[in-house]
Design a protein around this motif. Sequence first.
Motif, PDB file in Angstrom:
ATOM      1  N   ARG A  37     109.039  -0.359  48.436  1.00  0.00           N
ATOM      2  CA  ARG A  37     110.214   0.575  48.909  1.00  0.00           C
ATOM      3  C   ARG A  37     110.212   2.253  48.773  1.00  0.00           C
ATOM      4  O   ARG A  37     110.495   2.842  49.427  1.00  0.00           O
ATOM      5  N   ASN A  54     100.026  -4.736  48.604  1.00  0.00           N
ATOM      6  CA  ASN A  54     101.109  -5.169  48.086  1.00  0.00           C
ATOM      7  C   ASN A  54     100.762  -5.484  46.702  1.00  0.00           C
ATOM      8  O   ASN A  54      99.655  -5.811  46.395  1.00  0.00           O
ATOM      9  N   ASP A  58     105.808  -7.510  44.968  1.00  0.00           N
ATOM     10  CA  ASP A  58     106.269  -7.214  46.483  1.00  0.00           C
ATOM     11  C   ASP A  58     106.237  -8.364  47.393  1.00  0.00           C
ATOM     12  O   ASP A  58     106.095  -8.318  48.511  1.00  0.00           O
ATOM     13  N   GLU A  61     108.543  -8.090  50.535  1.00  0.00           N
ATOM     14  CA  GLU A  61     108.399  -6.858  51.033  1.00  0.00           C
ATOM     15  C   GLU A  61     107.536  -6.908  52.398  1.00  0.00           C
ATOM     16  O   GLU A  61     106.767  -8.119  52.486  1.00  0.00           O
ATOM     17  N   LYS A  62     107.409  -5.965  53.198  1.00  0.00           N
ATOM     18  CA  LYS A  62     106.385  -5.956  54.241  1.00  0.00           C
ATOM     19  C   LYS A  62     104.854  -6.253  53.622  1.00  0.00           C
ATOM     20  O   LYS A  62     104.611  -5.769  52.497  1.00  0.00           O
TER      21      LYS A  62
END
Length: 152
Positions: A37, A54, A58, A61-62
């Motif tokens: 982020r 990543n 993470d 997360e995306k």
Amino acid sequence: MKKILVLSDSHGHFDKVLKIYEIEDPDIVIYTGDGLRDIEELSYIYNSEFYIVNGNCDFFEKNYGLTKILNIENIKIFMTHGHLYGVKKDLNNLKNMVQEVDAKIGIFGHTHKEVLENFDDFYLFNPGAAENGKYGIIYIKDEEIQFFHKRI
């Protein structure tokens, strides 16, 4: 000449990531995970090229992937967070992967410790943890490479 800012492990310390970026004003940002982020917010503000993978923290997360191979100024770079290669134990698995993909630079994070190791035909580079104000700068010009560890 390309100026590359290398960041890893910001873990929610966007203020430090922003300060580092503003000090360095790089052409390219390489982020090796654990605090996606932070780097996404930075990429919304600035127009540098961003390359992101990543990290092990993470997982919600995306998905940017766990590894990437870049070509910057004719220099092949392998980037990963490092947890898949056991870098907290030793660098052997990462060294083997960098050699396997024939990269000149292997960039990683995860350990929160600065690393610059020069082998016969490649380098391993870890900028340290951005949450501690640590980061790396790589200059590439005419296939000449310079590495720096810095701290705010």
